[in-house]
Design a protein around this motif. Sequence first.
Motif, PDB file in Angstrom:
ATOM      1  N   HIS A  30       0.810  -1.225   0.000  1.00 50.96           N
ATOM      2  CA  HIS A  30       0.000   0.000   0.000  1.00 50.96           C
ATOM      3  C   HIS A  30       0.843   1.276   0.000  1.00 50.96           C
ATOM      4  N   ASN A  31       2.089   1.219   0.497  1.00 47.10           N
ATOM      5  CA  ASN A  31       2.908   2.440   0.522  1.00 47.10           C
ATOM      6  C   ASN A  31       4.339   2.216   0.028  1.00 47.10           C
ATOM      7  N   ASN A  32       4.655   0.970  -0.377  1.00 50.46           N
ATOM      8  CA  ASN A  32       5.963   0.632  -0.941  1.00 50.46           C
ATOM      9  C   ASN A  32       7.129   0.898   0.018  1.00 50.46           C
ATOM     10  N   LEU A  33       6.871   0.731   1.320  1.00 57.75           N
ATOM     11  CA  LEU A  33       7.936   0.858   2.323  1.00 57.75           C
ATOM     12  C   LEU A  33       8.351  -0.527   2.793  1.00 57.75           C
ATOM     13  N   VAL A  34       9.596  -0.651   3.223  1.00 57.09           N
ATOM     14  CA  VAL A  34      10.115  -1.904   3.768  1.00 57.09           C
ATOM     15  C   VAL A  34      10.045  -1.812   5.292  1.00 57.09           C
ATOM     16  N   TYR A  35       9.437  -2.831   5.918  1.00 59.72           N
ATOM     17  CA  TYR A  35       9.235  -2.861   7.367  1.00 59.72           C
ATOM     18  C   TYR A  35       9.938  -4.066   7.988  1.00 59.72           C
ATOM     19  N   ALA A  36      10.299  -3.951   9.260  1.00 59.95           N
ATOM     20  CA  ALA A  36      10.804  -5.085  10.040  1.00 59.95           C
ATOM     21  C   ALA A  36       9.625  -5.957  10.430  1.00 59.95           C
ATOM     22  N   SER A  37       9.800  -7.278  10.379  1.00 55.76           N
ATOM     23  CA  SER A  37       8.724  -8.178  10.792  1.00 55.76           C
ATOM     24  C   SER A  37       9.048  -8.891  12.104  1.00 55.76           C
ATOM     25  N   LEU A  38      10.203  -8.598  12.701  1.00 51.42           N
ATOM     26  CA  LEU A  38      10.536  -9.158  14.003  1.00 51.42           C
ATOM     27  C   LEU A  38      11.514  -8.234  14.723  1.00 51.42           C
ATOM     28  N   THR A  39      11.694  -8.496  16.001  1.00 53.37           N
ATOM     29  CA  THR A  39      12.655  -7.733  16.791  1.00 53.37           C
ATOM     30  C   THR A  39      14.034  -8.325  16.567  1.00 53.37           C
ATOM     31  N   GLY A  40      15.004  -7.464  16.301  1.00 51.93           N
ATOM     32  CA  GLY A  40      16.355  -7.963  16.092  1.00 51.93           C
ATOM     33  C   GLY A  40      17.288  -6.890  15.586  1.00 51.93           C
ATOM     34  N   LEU A  41      18.419  -7.332  15.043  1.00 54.66           N
ATOM     35  CA  LEU A  41      19.445  -6.429  14.560  1.00 54.66           C
ATOM     36  C   LEU A  41      19.276  -6.178  13.065  1.00 54.66           C
ATOM     37  N   ARG A  42      19.290  -4.911  12.681  1.00 65.51           N
ATOM     38  CA  ARG A  42      19.168  -4.523  11.273  1.00 65.51           C
ATOM     39  C   ARG A  42      20.546  -4.633  10.619  1.00 65.51           C
ATOM     40  N   ARG A  43      20.578  -5.264   9.434  1.00 59.16           N
ATOM     41  CA  ARG A  43      21.808  -5.359   8.646  1.00 59.16           C
ATOM     42  C   ARG A  43      21.513  -4.952   7.218  1.00 59.16           C
ATOM     43  N   THR A  44      22.460  -4.292   6.599  1.00 56.45           N
ATOM     44  CA  THR A  44      22.332  -3.926   5.197  1.00 56.45           C
ATOM     45  C   THR A  44      23.418  -4.660   4.426  1.00 56.45           C
ATOM     46  N   LEU A  45      23.006  -5.441   3.422  1.00 59.08           N
ATOM     47  CA  LEU A  45      23.932  -6.250   2.638  1.00 59.08           C
ATOM     48  C   LEU A  45      24.091  -5.653   1.248  1.00 59.08           C
ATOM     49  N   SER A  46      25.306  -5.526   0.792  1.00 60.22           N
ATOM     50  CA  SER A  46      25.573  -4.990  -0.543  1.00 60.22           C
ATOM     51  C   SER A  46      25.148  -6.005  -1.603  1.00 60.22           C
ATOM     52  N   PRO A  47      24.675  -5.525  -2.741  1.00 62.80           N
ATOM     53  CA  PRO A  47      24.288  -6.454  -3.814  1.00 62.80           C
ATOM     54  C   PRO A  47      25.525  -7.042  -4.484  1.00 62.80           C
ATOM     55  N   PRO A  48      25.395  -8.226  -5.077  1.00 61.42           N
ATOM     56  CA  PRO A  48      26.529  -8.780  -5.823  1.00 61.42           C
ATOM     57  C   PRO A  48      26.899  -7.828  -6.969  1.00 61.42           C
ATOM     58  N   PRO A  49      28.173  -7.705  -7.301  1.00 63.76           N
ATOM     59  CA  PRO A  49      28.590  -6.738  -8.316  1.00 63.76           C
ATOM     60  C   PRO A  49      27.964  -6.970  -9.695  1.00 63.76           C
ATOM     61  N   ASN A  50      27.647  -8.220 -10.046  1.00 63.38           N
ATOM     62  CA  ASN A  50      27.077  -8.506 -11.362  1.00 63.38           C
ATOM     63  C   ASN A  50      25.548  -8.569 -11.364  1.00 63.38           C
ATOM     64  N   SER A  51      24.901  -8.222 -10.242  1.00 56.96           N
ATOM     65  CA  SER A  51      23.439  -8.272 -10.154  1.00 56.96           C
ATOM     66  C   SER A  51      22.813  -7.105 -10.916  1.00 56.96           C
ATOM     67  N   PRO A  52      21.728  -7.381 -11.673  1.00 55.90           N
ATOM     68  CA  PRO A  52      21.052  -6.280 -12.381  1.00 55.90           C
ATOM     69  C   PRO A  52      20.362  -5.311 -11.408  1.00 55.90           C
ATOM     70  N   ASP A  53      19.983  -5.812 -10.239  1.00 62.47           N
ATOM     71  CA  ASP A  53      19.352  -4.970  -9.214  1.00 62.47           C
ATOM     72  C   ASP A  53      20.439  -4.558  -8.222  1.00 62.47           C
ATOM     73  N   GLN A  54      20.825  -3.310  -8.235  1.00 64.42           N
ATOM     74  CA  GLN A  54      21.934  -2.848  -7.402  1.00 64.42           C
ATOM     75  C   GLN A  54      21.485  -2.236  -6.073  1.00 64.42           C
ATOM     76  N   ARG A  55      20.211  -2.475  -5.695  1.00 66.56           N
ATOM     77  CA  ARG A  55      19.767  -1.995  -4.387  1.00 66.56           C
ATOM     78  C   ARG A  55      20.353  -2.895  -3.302  1.00 66.56           C
ATOM     79  N   PRO A  56      20.787  -2.325  -2.178  1.00 68.64           N
ATOM     80  CA  PRO A  56      21.238  -3.169  -1.059  1.00 68.64           C
ATOM     81  C   PRO A  56      20.034  -3.892  -0.449  1.00 68.64           C
ATOM     82  N   THR A  57      20.295  -5.014   0.190  1.00 67.12           N
ATOM     83  CA  THR A  57      19.258  -5.787   0.866  1.00 67.12           C
ATOM     84  C   THR A  57      19.301  -5.468   2.347  1.00 67.12           C
ATOM     85  N   VAL A  58      18.156  -5.138   2.924  1.00 68.27           N
ATOM     86  CA  VAL A  58      18.079  -4.881   4.359  1.00 68.27           C
ATOM     87  C   VAL A  58      17.404  -6.091   5.002  1.00 68.27           C
TER      88      VAL A  58
END
Length: 176
Positions: A30-58
């Motif tokens: 409904h708003n295109n936001l990314v939400y946490a679904s549990l309590t824990g530690l947030r990590r941001t992972l870099s995309p693989p260099p050859n991936s067509p989608d270069q957004r990091p994964t949270v």
Amino acid sequence: MEEVVVVTPGEVLGKATQVRAGRGAYVAPHNNLVYASLTGLRRTLSPPPNSPDQRPTVEVTGHKAHGAVPQPGSLVIARVTRVTTRMASADIMCVGPKSVREKFTGIIRQQDVRATEIDKVDMHLSYRPGDVVKALVLFFLTWFVDKLSLGDARAYYLSTAKNELGVVSAESTAVK
């Protein structure tokens, strides 16, 4: 060095246009936001260099051993705990084939019981406490406040409005 941030369910982790949702996170359509679904530690992972989608994964890694987490679109198995005229509350036990390690509350609203004749649904004839249901996760509500319990701060809205969904186990009302 990456900053360690503790997040809770329903906390905004970013915009879906800028980050991808990984484990422990989901995109609200409904708003295109990314939400946490549990309590824990947030990590941001870099995309693989050859991936067509270069957004990091949270992702959110739970404080407990990371078990299954309901996401919108997941099939779940839940046990009905309470039935009112407009909804049934349930404890989610499994997400797909995996059992959950945290307590997740599900809500089946009257309009999400079946696909047809929604106005004729009688919640007390559809479910009883103790019934085990197979349901689809529609979305996650962060600040669900029930008039009776004034308790749950989060709930997953569930649907049984498909032929392959609904009560899979129930106890007979016949006298034994």
